[in-house]
Write a protein that holds these residues in place. Structure first.
Motif, PDB file in Angstrom:
ATOM      1  N   SER A 433       0.810  -1.211   0.000  1.00 38.93           N
ATOM      2  CA  SER A 433       0.000   0.000   0.000  1.00 38.93           C
ATOM      3  C   SER A 433       0.846   1.265   0.000  1.00 38.93           C
ATOM      4  O   SER A 433       0.459   2.279  -0.585  1.00 38.93           O
ATOM      5  CB  SER A 433      -0.939  -0.005   1.209  1.00 38.93           C
ATOM      6  OG  SER A 433      -0.207  -0.097   2.416  1.00 38.93           O
ATOM      7  N   SER A 434       2.008   1.226   0.663  1.00 33.90           N
ATOM      8  CA  SER A 434       2.852   2.429   0.705  1.00 33.90           C
ATOM      9  C   SER A 434       3.368   2.778  -0.688  1.00 33.90           C
ATOM     10  O   SER A 434       3.494   3.959  -1.037  1.00 33.90           O
ATOM     11  CB  SER A 434       4.024   2.211   1.666  1.00 33.90           C
ATOM     12  OG  SER A 434       4.793   1.083   1.279  1.00 33.90           O
ATOM     13  N   GLU A 435       3.678   1.751  -1.505  1.00 36.00           N
ATOM     14  CA  GLU A 435       4.117   2.012  -2.880  1.00 36.00           C
ATOM     15  C   GLU A 435       2.947   2.511  -3.724  1.00 36.00           C
ATOM     16  O   GLU A 435       3.103   3.378  -4.579  1.00 36.00           O
ATOM     17  CB  GLU A 435       4.707   0.740  -3.483  1.00 36.00           C
ATOM     18  CG  GLU A 435       6.017   0.296  -2.864  1.00 36.00           C
ATOM     19  CD  GLU A 435       7.109   1.335  -3.049  1.00 36.00           C
ATOM     20  OE1 GLU A 435       7.199   1.899  -4.155  1.00 36.00           O
ATOM     21  OE2 GLU A 435       7.861   1.589  -2.084  1.00 36.00           O
ATOM     22  N   GLU A 437       0.432   4.253  -2.673  1.00 34.48           N
ATOM     23  CA  GLU A 437       0.120   5.632  -2.300  1.00 34.48           C
ATOM     24  C   GLU A 437       1.002   6.641  -3.043  1.00 34.48           C
ATOM     25  O   GLU A 437       0.622   7.796  -3.199  1.00 34.48           O
ATOM     26  CB  GLU A 437       0.275   5.798  -0.789  1.00 34.48           C
ATOM     27  CG  GLU A 437      -0.835   5.101   0.001  1.00 34.48           C
ATOM     28  CD  GLU A 437      -0.569   5.074   1.502  1.00 34.48           C
ATOM     29  OE1 GLU A 437       0.556   5.461   1.894  1.00 34.48           O
ATOM     30  OE2 GLU A 437      -1.457   4.666   2.263  1.00 34.48           O
ATOM     31  N   LYS A 438       2.180   6.193  -3.490  1.00 32.11           N
ATOM     32  CA  LYS A 438       3.062   7.091  -4.242  1.00 32.11           C
ATOM     33  C   LYS A 438       2.467   7.446  -5.605  1.00 32.11           C
ATOM     34  O   LYS A 438       2.895   8.405  -6.247  1.00 32.11           O
ATOM     35  CB  LYS A 438       4.430   6.439  -4.426  1.00 32.11           C
ATOM     36  CG  LYS A 438       5.190   6.233  -3.121  1.00 32.11           C
ATOM     37  CD  LYS A 438       6.522   5.539  -3.378  1.00 32.11           C
ATOM     38  CE  LYS A 438       7.278   5.320  -2.067  1.00 32.11           C
ATOM     39  NZ  LYS A 438       8.570   4.624  -2.282  1.00 32.11           N
ATOM     40  N   ASP A 443      -1.354  14.099  -1.057  1.00 34.83           N
ATOM     41  CA  ASP A 443      -0.921  13.322   0.101  1.00 34.83           C
ATOM     42  C   ASP A 443      -1.965  12.304   0.522  1.00 34.83           C
ATOM     43  O   ASP A 443      -2.097  11.978   1.706  1.00 34.83           O
ATOM     44  CB  ASP A 443      -0.616  14.263   1.285  1.00 34.83           C
ATOM     45  CG  ASP A 443       0.519  15.213   0.959  1.00 34.83           C
ATOM     46  OD1 ASP A 443       1.434  14.786   0.237  1.00 34.83           O
ATOM     47  OD2 ASP A 443       0.489  16.363   1.431  1.00 34.83           O
ATOM     48  N   SER A 444      -2.745  11.814  -0.400  1.00 37.16           N
ATOM     49  CA  SER A 444      -3.805  10.860  -0.069  1.00 37.16           C
ATOM     50  C   SER A 444      -3.219   9.584   0.521  1.00 37.16           C
ATOM     51  O   SER A 444      -2.134   9.137   0.142  1.00 37.16           O
ATOM     52  CB  SER A 444      -4.623  10.517  -1.322  1.00 37.16           C
ATOM     53  OG  SER A 444      -5.233  11.668  -1.843  1.00 37.16           O
ATOM     54  N   LYS A 445      -3.927   9.017   1.497  1.00 35.57           N
ATOM     55  CA  LYS A 445      -3.534   7.777   2.153  1.00 35.57           C
ATOM     56  C   LYS A 445      -4.657   6.754   2.016  1.00 35.57           C
ATOM     57  O   LYS A 445      -5.828   7.081   2.082  1.00 35.57           O
ATOM     58  CB  LYS A 445      -3.226   8.003   3.638  1.00 35.57           C
ATOM     59  CG  LYS A 445      -2.056   8.952   3.892  1.00 35.57           C
ATOM     60  CD  LYS A 445      -0.743   8.341   3.429  1.00 35.57           C
ATOM     61  CE  LYS A 445       0.426   9.273   3.732  1.00 35.57           C
ATOM     62  NZ  LYS A 445       1.712   8.717   3.238  1.00 35.57           N
ATOM     63  N   LEU A 446      -4.256   5.481   1.859  1.00 35.20           N
ATOM     64  CA  LEU A 446      -5.240   4.405   1.725  1.00 35.20           C
ATOM     65  C   LEU A 446      -5.641   3.818   3.069  1.00 35.20           C
ATOM     66  O   LEU A 446      -6.709   3.236   3.213  1.00 35.20           O
ATOM     67  CB  LEU A 446      -4.668   3.289   0.837  1.00 35.20           C
ATOM     68  CG  LEU A 446      -4.326   3.698  -0.592  1.00 35.20           C
ATOM     69  CD1 LEU A 446      -3.640   2.552  -1.308  1.00 35.20           C
ATOM     70  CD2 LEU A 446      -5.580   4.135  -1.340  1.00 35.20           C
ATOM     71  N   GLY A 447      -4.760   3.941   4.093  1.00 38.23           N
ATOM     72  CA  GLY A 447      -5.080   3.410   5.419  1.00 38.23           C
ATOM     73  C   GLY A 447      -5.027   1.900   5.502  1.00 38.23           C
ATOM     74  O   GLY A 447      -5.607   1.308   6.407  1.00 38.23           O
ATOM     75  N   ASP A 449      -2.137   0.104   5.729  1.00 36.85           N
ATOM     76  CA  ASP A 449      -0.934  -0.388   6.392  1.00 36.85           C
ATOM     77  C   ASP A 449      -1.071  -0.409   7.898  1.00 36.85           C
ATOM     78  O   ASP A 449      -0.109  -0.643   8.615  1.00 36.85           O
ATOM     79  CB  ASP A 449       0.269   0.473   6.006  1.00 36.85           C
ATOM     80  CG  ASP A 449       0.011   1.953   6.257  1.00 36.85           C
ATOM     81  OD1 ASP A 449      -1.118   2.301   6.620  1.00 36.85           O
ATOM     82  OD2 ASP A 449       0.947   2.752   6.081  1.00 36.85           O
ATOM     83  N   SER A 450      -2.264  -0.157   8.426  1.00 41.71           N
ATOM     84  CA  SER A 450      -2.501  -0.175   9.880  1.00 41.71           C
ATOM     85  C   SER A 450      -3.444  -1.325  10.219  1.00 41.71           C
ATOM     86  O   SER A 450      -4.658  -1.160  10.229  1.00 41.71           O
ATOM     87  CB  SER A 450      -3.091   1.167  10.353  1.00 41.71           C
ATOM     88  OG  SER A 450      -2.210   2.216  10.070  1.00 41.71           O
TER      89      SER A 450
END
Length: 587
Positions: A433-435, A437-438, A443-447, A449-450
């Motif tokens: 997910s961090s890749e 999000e790039k 600066d959107s986040k998918l959420g 990775d938590s």
């Protein structure tokens, strides 16, 4: 007369024993000479062994005449002086004796009203601990059996193995300081297991023994005093309720200060504990200050890093704005150049048309007998110039119309949105997910990775991640700086799953109630289910539902939109995308 003489001689012999009870100095002076009592000055930690040696020397006590033990219930600090030496304990044996019977009371084997030889246990406990009654103690011993059986029965409270200890233990009334500290540890750490014992120790022999000097703390104690011929055995075991409660014991045999040594020892141990508690708290406060300073420094470093990142982000945005301005300027320049060309083409066309019309007009004014060849040439030139003018005007009009309707965009070489949306979905569904999000705009986040920490949330999270799959359902469509591509996505519809949880959980809880031996195993006092029971039922039901999790899979068509920004295609994260990634729990 002889009888009087004998009485006098006996009195003289008794006086000869009195010096063993005399103290060379007062108790207060003795303790005060060993420890600096100025509480305003920070102290260093005291050494227990050195302090005891100085204490015995100052009191003129032979080391062979005492045994001592100390235990701090907060820090676990433990010390002994001749701790493994057996010494006559006298009535301190009544402490493990009453612990034995009080544990029977705790286990429901007896009650406060249970009688032994006509005395109820409540009265016996008071007489044995507070008054040190030998007769009442004998009744409790006989309830166990012989003296040897009594000694075997109290071994667990002394921390000794009855089958491994010296056989003399079952004959003599001897104990060690280590055994009595073990007894006090058990009593003090589990007071509810020995009901009534500590309460009676707090009221035993007030102002005596350990309480001779110490009057600013509550003291619980049980003394022992036994005289055999010219031998005097004085001992005491107990606890002091101070900031760091302590357990102490001392056994003496023909000790020079007599009973006063007990009060001195208790006062010394209190002073020792107060000092070391102050040192420990000061060290803890210093460690806390150091930790807070380190945390503050760490936070300052994080703040500085955040500031640097913010400055870098601001610089990046400034560069992007500059690039956008340059692109806009280039676009405007190109548009101005195009308008200028269109204007010149129109002007040229008009000029050519004017020339053609002028030639035609001159041709009409010539006389009829003029040379025909030049006329034909002039007519041909005029016609050609007229056609060129018309073509130039028409081309100018077409160029203008096309320029109005088109949207000129400057794209870098190889800027193709095809595959960008599929790359984004592949990263998301593979757990990167961090890749992914790039590839998002801003600066959107998918959420994603938590992962939830609780067991139930983690199960649903894993089931959702395992359910994702997709197929491309249309070609990528792009227009200027916008593009889109359609997909068919399969995923777990969590609301569909959780809708079945409540009914199944209630049924499972009803089964718990029916199977419970006692209602309090499942229900609280107010009739509600215990939280841990309700959570167990919910987890069991959820696990069972997840066994057929594919029944709750759904398919949905989704359009992933993209925009061309700063030289590359980026994905637009909208509500429909977040709804799918959350299993329809976010809208």
């Amino acid at each position: 007369m002889k009888r009087i003489v004998c009485i006098i001689l006996m009195f003289v012999v008794m006086l000869g024993c009195i010096p063993v009870f005399a103290s060379p100095t007062s108790s207060t002076d003795l303790v005060g000479s060993l420890i600096d009592n100025d509480d305003t000055v920070p102290k260093s930690e005291l050494d227990w062994d050195t302090l005891v040696e100085e204490f015995l020397a100052a009191a003129q006590v032979e080391p062979e005449s005492v045994a001592m033990g100390y235990y701090n219930t907060v820090t676990g600090e433990e010390h002994y002086f001749r701790g493994d030496v057996l010494m006559t304990g006298g009535s301190i044996s009544k402490l493990p004796l009453t612990m034995y019977h009080s544990e029977m009371l705790y286990n429901g084997e007896i009650s406060w009203d249970t009688t032994f030889n006509g005395y109820d246990y409540k009265s016996l406990l008071h007489s044995v601990i507070c008054n040190s009654s030998n007769d009442m103690a004998a009744i409790l011993v006989s309830a166990i059996g012989t003296d040897s059986e009594f000694r075997r029965a109290i071994c667990p409270y002394l921390g000794v193995d009855p089958d491994a200890i010296d056989k003399r233990f079952f004959i003599l009334n001897d104990f060690t300081a280590q055994q009595m500290i073990h007894c006090l540890k058990m009593l003090y750490s589990e007071p509810e297991r020995f009901p009534g014992v500590i309460d009676h120790m707090l009221h035993a022999t007030p102002g005596e023994y350990f309480e001779q000097i110490v009057d600013n703390y509550e003291v619980g104690q049980k003394y022992g005093w036994y005289i055999e011929g010219n031998n005097n055995f004085i001992s005491c075991v107990g606890f002091v309720e101070m900031e760091d409660p302590i357990l102490i014991t001392i056994l003496t045999e023909n000790c020079r200060p007599g009973k006063k040594i007990l009060g001195d020892f208790c006062a010394l141990m209190c002073e020792y504990t107060e000092n070391n508690t102050a040192v420990r708290k000061a060290a803890e406060e210093e460690a806390l200050r150091k930790e807070e300073a380190e945390q503050a420094a760490h936070q300052a470093a994080l703040d500085k890093l955040a500031q640097q990142e913010a400055e870098a982000e601001a610089a990046k945005k400034a560069e992007e704005e500059k690039a956008a301005q340059e692109a806009a300027f280039l676009k405007e320049t190109q548009a101005n150049a195009s308008n200028a060309l269109r204007f010149l083409a129109c002007l040229l066309g008009c000029a050519l048309l004017a020339v053609a019309l002028g030639l035609v007009a001159r041709l009409k004014k010539k006389p009829a007998d003029s040379n025909a060849a030049p006329n034909i040439a002039r007519i041909s030139v005029s016609v050609i110039l007229g056609l060129v003018s018309v073509i130039a005007i028409v081309a100018t009009i077409l160029i203008s119309i096309f320029a109005v309707n088109s949207k000129p965009v400057i794209l870098s070489e190889g800027a193709d949105p095809s595959g960008k949306a599929e790359q984004f979905l592949s990263l998301v569904l593979s757990g990167e997910s961090s890749e992914a999000e790039k590839l998002l705009i801003g600066d959107s986040k998918l959420g994603l990775d938590s992962k939830p920490q609780d067991k139930l949330g983690a199960m649903l999270y894993d089931a959702l991640q395992d359910s994702f799959s997709y197929e491309v359902s249309s070609e990528c469509v792009s227009e200027s700086i916008n593009a889109s591509q359609n997909f068919t996505v399969t995923y777990l519809d969590i609301p569909s799953l959780t809708a079945l949880q409540q009914e199944a959980t209630n049924a499972r809880l009803a089964e718990y109630v029916e199977a419970a031996v006692r209602a309090e195993e499942v229900l609280a006092e107010d009739g509600s289910y215990l939280p841990e029971v309700a959570m167990r039922a919910l987890e069991e039901v959820t696990l069972e539902l997840l066994e057929n999790v594919e029944d709750h899979y759904v398919e949905r068509e989704i359009t992933i939109n993209m925009q061309y920004i700063s030289g590359e295609w980026m994905v637009v994260a909208d509500a429909s995308l977040f709804a799918i990634l959350s299993g329809n729990t976010a809208y």
